[in-house]
Design an enzyme around this catalytic site. Sequence first.
Site, mmCIF file in Angstrom:
data_model
loop_
_atom_site.group_PDB
_atom_site.id
_atom_site.type_symbol
_atom_site.label_atom_id
_atom_site.label_comp_id
_atom_site.label_asym_id
_atom_site.label_seq_id
_atom_site.Cartn_x
_atom_site.Cartn_y
_atom_site.Cartn_z
ATOM 1 N N ASP A 10 0.881 -1.158 0.000
ATOM 2 C CA ASP A 10 0.000 0.000 0.000
ATOM 3 C C ASP A 10 0.933 1.226 0.000
ATOM 4 O O ASP A 10 2.121 1.099 0.323
ATOM 5 C CB ASP A 10 -0.851 -0.066 1.275
ATOM 6 N N THR A 18 1.307 10.254 3.403
ATOM 7 C CA THR A 18 0.583 11.320 2.701
ATOM 8 C C THR A 18 -0.690 11.714 3.448
ATOM 9 O O THR A 18 -1.336 12.702 3.083
ATOM 10 C CB THR A 18 0.243 10.898 1.251
ATOM 11 N N SER A 117 -5.010 5.439 -4.153
ATOM 12 C CA SER A 117 -4.775 6.804 -4.622
ATOM 13 C C SER A 117 -4.623 6.911 -6.139
ATOM 14 O O SER A 117 -3.925 6.116 -6.763
ATOM 15 C CB SER A 117 -3.524 7.372 -3.960
ATOM 16 N N ASN A 119 -3.207 9.422 -7.315
ATOM 17 C CA ASN A 119 -1.994 10.240 -7.441
ATOM 18 C C ASN A 119 -0.716 9.448 -7.171
ATOM 19 O O ASN A 119 0.356 10.041 -6.999
ATOM 20 C CB ASN A 119 -2.067 11.425 -6.470
ATOM 21 N N LYS A 146 -11.129 -1.070 -1.617
ATOM 22 C CA LYS A 146 -10.848 -1.987 -0.514
ATOM 23 C C LYS A 146 -12.001 -1.853 0.482
ATOM 24 O O LYS A 146 -12.485 -0.722 0.658
ATOM 25 C CB LYS A 146 -9.529 -1.594 0.201
ATOM 26 N N GLU A 170 -0.050 -3.415 4.583
ATOM 27 C CA GLU A 170 -1.172 -2.480 4.669
ATOM 28 C C GLU A 170 -1.301 -1.828 6.036
ATOM 29 O O GLU A 170 -1.088 -2.470 7.050
ATOM 30 C CB GLU A 170 -2.476 -3.243 4.426
ATOM 31 N N ASP A 171 -1.682 -0.536 6.031
ATOM 32 C CA ASP A 171 -1.877 0.156 7.316
ATOM 33 C C ASP A 171 -3.348 0.346 7.673
ATOM 34 O O ASP A 171 -3.656 0.728 8.800
ATOM 35 C CB ASP A 171 -1.209 1.541 7.296
HETATM 36 P P1 B16 Z 1 -6.434 10.171 -3.963
HETATM 37 P P2 B16 Z 1 -3.577 4.273 0.106
HETATM 38 C C1 B16 Z 1 -5.351 6.276 0.039
HETATM 39 O O1 B16 Z 1 -4.044 5.798 -0.175
HETATM 40 C C2 B16 Z 1 -5.346 7.241 1.231
HETATM 41 O O2 B16 Z 1 -5.024 6.541 2.424
HETATM 42 C C3 B16 Z 1 -6.714 7.868 1.383
HETATM 43 O O3 B16 Z 1 -6.710 8.779 2.463
HETATM 44 C C4 B16 Z 1 -7.077 8.579 0.062
HETATM 45 O O4 B16 Z 1 -8.369 9.157 0.159
HETATM 46 C C5 B16 Z 1 -7.027 7.569 -1.079
HETATM 47 O O5 B16 Z 1 -5.732 6.988 -1.139
HETATM 48 C C6 B16 Z 1 -7.345 8.203 -2.423
HETATM 49 O O6 B16 Z 1 -6.339 9.125 -2.746
HETATM 50 O O7 B16 Z 1 -7.397 11.238 -3.581
HETATM 51 O O8 B16 Z 1 -5.009 10.644 -4.135
HETATM 52 O O9 B16 Z 1 -6.917 9.395 -5.183
HETATM 53 O O10 B16 Z 1 -3.497 4.119 1.586
HETATM 54 O O11 B16 Z 1 -4.598 3.334 -0.545
HETATM 55 O O12 B16 Z 1 -2.243 4.218 -0.578
HETATM 56 MG MG MG Z 2 -2.756 3.156 3.406
#
Ligand code: B16
Ligand code: MG
Length: 216
Positions: A10, A18, A117, A119, A146, A170-171
């Site tokens: 993850d 982030t 994410s 991004n 998820k 995973e966290d």
């Molecule tokens: P974005 P992960 C997640 O990352 C974040 O933990 C979560 O807070 C965020 O809303 C989500 O990605 C979507 O991110 O807005 O950049 O598409 O923990 O799955 O790596």
């Molecule tokens: Mg995470």
Amino acid sequence: MSIIKACIFDLDGVIVDTAVYHYKAWKRLANELGFDFTEEDNEKLKGVSRTRSLELILQWGGVTKTEAEKEELAAQKNEWYVEMINHMTPAEILPGAKEFLLTCRAAGLKTALGSASKNSMTILEKINLTALFDAVIDGNKVSKPKPDPEVFLKGAEELNVEPVNCVIFEDAIAGVEAAINGGMKVVGIGSPKVLTGANLVISGLNEMNLEKLSLL
Ligand code: B16
Ligand code: MG
């Protein structure tokens, strides 16, 4: 014990933190809408998609918006978020993450990113880690969030490794559940009280090594 052939990571909370930037951007949005939310509430947004995060925040503020307005708000939050992540540097990689990725690759294990994410690629480039992943599965490639295992199953598929031979790092509880739902091993990053169901829980990748991997 199982034979591990691939590690899928993850991003937020495992490789980088982030969550602080997500929090700042969501808080700014909430404040502009006339309410606030705590850092404790922010915990509930970890690993949760952008759309679902916005819905939760609006619910906390008791605010109702149309679908079109929600899209605009999510885009605004993302603009502020991207402004911040554009300043990220390799110094923000969490302790042990790069080292463990290198250890895995040197041992012949495949590596992938499995993140919600959209991004992720920008972040990986800013922290200079893109080359250490054989595959990147992120919010742009999946349709089911998820705890659905889609993100990790796609990772296994792209790596050409059976799910049973993959371990997920995973966290977030939803991510741990996603790994279990996909029939994979899972190492939780955080508290054992929260990440129940994980095969092993550690506080960070600096506590991980090949021996612990072989015992999963
Ligand atoms: P974005 P992960 C997640 O990352 C974040 O933990 C979560 O807070 C965020 O809303 C989500 O990605 C979507 O991110 O807005 O950049 O598409 O923990 O799955 O790596
Ligand atoms: Mg995470």
